[in-house]
Structure formats: structure tokens, C-alpha cells
Design a protein around this motif. Structure first.
Motif, PDB file in Angstrom:
ATOM      1  N   THR A  76       0.835  -1.197   0.000  1.00  0.00           N
ATOM      2  CA  THR A  76       0.000   0.000   0.000  1.00  0.00           C
ATOM      3  C   THR A  76       0.869   1.246   0.000  1.00  0.00           C
ATOM      4  OG1 THR A  76      -1.710  -1.145   1.288  1.00  0.00           O
ATOM      5  CG2 THR A  76      -1.811   1.269   1.232  1.00  0.00           C
ATOM      6  N   GLU A 118       0.227   5.615   0.108  1.00  0.00           N
ATOM      7  CA  GLU A 118      -0.748   6.691   0.262  1.00  0.00           C
ATOM      8  C   GLU A 118      -0.027   8.008   0.469  1.00  0.00           C
ATOM      9  OE1 GLU A 118      -2.455   6.784   4.556  1.00  0.00           O
ATOM     10  OE2 GLU A 118      -2.314   4.662   3.994  1.00  0.00           O
ATOM     11  N   TYR A 139      -4.805  10.282  -0.885  1.00  0.00           N
ATOM     12  CA  TYR A 139      -4.993   9.273  -1.937  1.00  0.00           C
ATOM     13  C   TYR A 139      -4.349   7.974  -1.468  1.00  0.00           C
ATOM     14  CZ  TYR A 139      -4.385   6.658  -6.278  1.00  0.00           C
ATOM     15  OH  TYR A 139      -4.405   5.665  -7.232  1.00  0.00           O
ATOM     16  N   PHE A 140      -4.983   6.836  -1.756  1.00  0.00           N
ATOM     17  CA  PHE A 140      -4.418   5.550  -1.344  1.00  0.00           C
ATOM     18  C   PHE A 140      -4.530   4.549  -2.488  1.00  0.00           C
ATOM     19  CE2 PHE A 140      -8.847   5.753   0.021  1.00  0.00           C
ATOM     20  CZ  PHE A 140      -9.378   4.565  -0.468  1.00  0.00           C
ATOM     21  N   HIS A 141      -3.605   3.603  -2.509  1.00  0.00           N
ATOM     22  CA  HIS A 141      -3.570   2.570  -3.540  1.00  0.00           C
ATOM     23  C   HIS A 141      -2.979   1.313  -2.926  1.00  0.00           C
ATOM     24  CE1 HIS A 141      -2.398   0.317  -7.120  1.00  0.00           C
ATOM     25  NE2 HIS A 141      -3.202   1.074  -7.806  1.00  0.00           N
ATOM     26  N   SER A 142      -3.676   0.191  -3.080  1.00  0.00           N
ATOM     27  CA  SER A 142      -3.239  -1.057  -2.474  1.00  0.00           C
ATOM     28  C   SER A 142      -3.445  -2.209  -3.449  1.00  0.00           C
ATOM     29  CB  SER A 142      -4.024  -1.327  -1.180  1.00  0.00           C
ATOM     30  OG  SER A 142      -3.706  -2.595  -0.638  1.00  0.00           O
ATOM     31  N   ARG A 170      -7.150  -5.187  -6.251  1.00  0.00           N
ATOM     32  CA  ARG A 170      -6.634  -3.817  -6.240  1.00  0.00           C
ATOM     33  C   ARG A 170      -7.677  -2.898  -5.621  1.00  0.00           C
ATOM     34  NH1 ARG A 170      -4.405  -1.718 -11.715  1.00  0.00           N
ATOM     35  NH2 ARG A 170      -2.547  -2.787 -10.921  1.00  0.00           N
ATOM     36  N   THR A 171      -7.220  -2.034  -4.745  1.00  0.00           N
ATOM     37  CA  THR A 171      -8.082  -1.040  -4.115  1.00  0.00           C
ATOM     38  C   THR A 171      -7.384   0.311  -4.178  1.00  0.00           C
ATOM     39  OG1 THR A 171      -8.938  -2.697  -2.559  1.00  0.00           O
ATOM     40  CG2 THR A 171      -9.301  -0.385  -2.002  1.00  0.00           C
ATOM     41  N   TYR A 172      -8.102   1.292  -4.672  1.00  0.00           N
ATOM     42  CA  TYR A 172      -7.547   2.644  -4.664  1.00  0.00           C
ATOM     43  C   TYR A 172      -8.679   3.634  -4.470  1.00  0.00           C
ATOM     44  CZ  TYR A 172      -9.086   3.018  -9.565  1.00  0.00           C
ATOM     45  OH  TYR A 172      -9.834   3.038 -10.722  1.00  0.00           O
ATOM     46  N   THR A 188     -13.962   4.894  -3.046  1.00  0.00           N
ATOM     47  CA  THR A 188     -13.160   3.669  -3.121  1.00  0.00           C
ATOM     48  C   THR A 188     -13.506   2.879  -4.368  1.00  0.00           C
ATOM     49  OG1 THR A 188     -13.143   3.519  -0.706  1.00  0.00           O
ATOM     50  CG2 THR A 188     -12.526   1.542  -1.927  1.00  0.00           C
TER      51      THR A 188
END
Length: 222
Positions: free
Chosen positions: A86, A88, A109-112, A137-139, A165
Motif C-alpha cells: 500500500t 498513500e 490518496y491511497f492505492h493497495s 486492487r483497491t484505490y 473507493t
């Protein structure tokens, strides 16, 4: 299950108003092995005490819980541990206006990307069971806004927290159904919370509002 965990964290000031926060965590499970999970965060004050930017990069490891493995009506003893990476970043801007007003704005902002992410899905006879999603994927983005006013015994606090999300599988592997790049079931794209608190001497008033976007209930959005 026997679990041993330890972690070490530190804080380094590299330059004026610039700090980094390295962390290393170790988890050792008797049934899922040993995993090292490092992370590093950074914080830079552009305007001291008023405006700063932040960022974080981390690796996570999560073993299945006993409920996920052995729940009598839906547990899955074949679950694998989930691993994720992750990153962010965002900023915080806060200031005091005059003698009474204060505000704080904090967007991120986040991205995983997860490997073998664990999610509960409905199965035959409507019995929910956890499964591993090979690659997930999660962002998205989230924002926090706070505004407060105080004068003598009177105070009022307003806050808003909003999250957008996007979460989807990168592979078509759920019971032969095409789910790649489709929003995961029961994961809303939008969530917002609003709160109002007003007080005068010994009296307080609270008003809370929580809104959740519509959600899909099937993996293929049928």
C-alpha cells in the motif's frame, strides 16, 4: 495457534521540517510461518504548524482468523494468508482565523494491491464463506474537513469525512464468473459522514448523518 510479534520504529529528522518514520514488523505464526513487514512514512512541513504533506509506503501480512477458518456454518480451512502493498499520500492544512475560528482540511490518496485477499461471499443456500481473491486492487481518495468556533462558553464543531473507493479483482477466478475489474460486492464507492456538535455551558447537542452509496450484491453485477 502460537503467535509471536515484534516491531521496531524510529523517527529521523533529515532536514528542517522533514521527518521520516521507518518501521519493521515481524509476525511468526505456528500455522502460517514468519513474515517481515516493513514500512516507511515521511512528513514535510511546508508552512510550520499550518501546512504539511505526508506519504507512506508499507507491506502488510494478515493471517486468517479462527472464525474465517473454522466458523461452523461457513469457515474455510483452506484459506491462505493475505499480503498487500500500500502507498498513500496527502496533505493537511490547518489554521486559526481571528480569535474564534479554526479549520483543518486533510485529503489523501491511497492505492493497495493484495495477493490472496480474504473476502466473504455468499455461497449455496445463502451461506457466506470467506475465499481468497488471487489479486485484488483497491484505490481511492478520502477527505476530512473540520471547522470549529468557540466564544466564551459557546462552541460549535462541524466535520465531514468522505471516502471514494474502487476495489476490484485483477483476475477472473470466482466460480467461473467474469469479475475482473468489477467493483467488489458490498463495497460502496462513496461513503460520507457529517457531524455537528454544539455546546453551551452544561448543554450539548449532537447531530450525525451517515450516507452510503448503493452497492452490488453479486460479483458479476447481474
Amino acid at each position: 495457534r502460537t503467535l509471536f510479534s515484534s516491531f521496531v520504529n524510529a523517527e529521523y529528522q533529515l532536514l528542517d521540517h522533514f521527518k521520516i518514520y521507518p518501521t519493521v514488523r515481524m509476525d511468526s505464526y505456528s500455522d502460517f510461518g514468519t513474515e517481515i513487514s516493513p514500512s516507511i512514512g515521511a512528513n514535510y512541513e511546508i508552512i510550520p504548524k499550518n501546512f504539511y504533506i505526508r506519504a507512506q509506503l508499507k507491506k502488510d501480512f494478515t493471517a486468517p482468523t479462527f472464525n474465517q477458518l473454522y466458523w461452523s456454518t461457513g469457515g474455510n480451512p483452506d484459506l491462505k494468508a493475505e499480503k498487500s502493498y500500500t502507498y498513500e499520500g496527502g496533505f493537511t492544512w490547518q489554521n486559526t482565523i481571528g480569535n474564534h475560528w479554526h479549520f483543518e482540511l486533510s485529503p489523501s490518496y491511497f492505492h493497495s494491491v493484495e495477493r490472496d485477499g480474504i473476502r466473504w461471499i455468499p455461497g449455496p443456500n445463502y451461506i457466506w464463506s470467506p475465499v481468497n481473491i488471487a489479486r485484488l486492487r483497491t484505490y481511492g481518495a478520502e477527505s476530512s474537513l473540520k471547522l470549529s468556533y468557540q466564544s466564551g462558553p459557546f462552541q460549535i464543531n462541524l466535520s465531514n469525512f468522505t471516502t471514494w473507493t474502487k476495489a476490484y479483482s485483477l483476475k477472473n477466478e470466482q466460480q467461473g464468473v467474469d469479475i475482473a475489474y468489477k467493483q467488489m460486492p458490498y463495497v460502496p464507492q462513496w461513503v460520507t459522514k457529517n457531524n455537528l456538535q454544539a455546546g453551551w455551558k452544561f448543554f450539548d447537542l449532537y447531530i450525525n448523518q451517515h450516507w452510503i452509496d448503493s452497492r452490488y450484491t453479486t460479483a458479476d453485477h447481474s
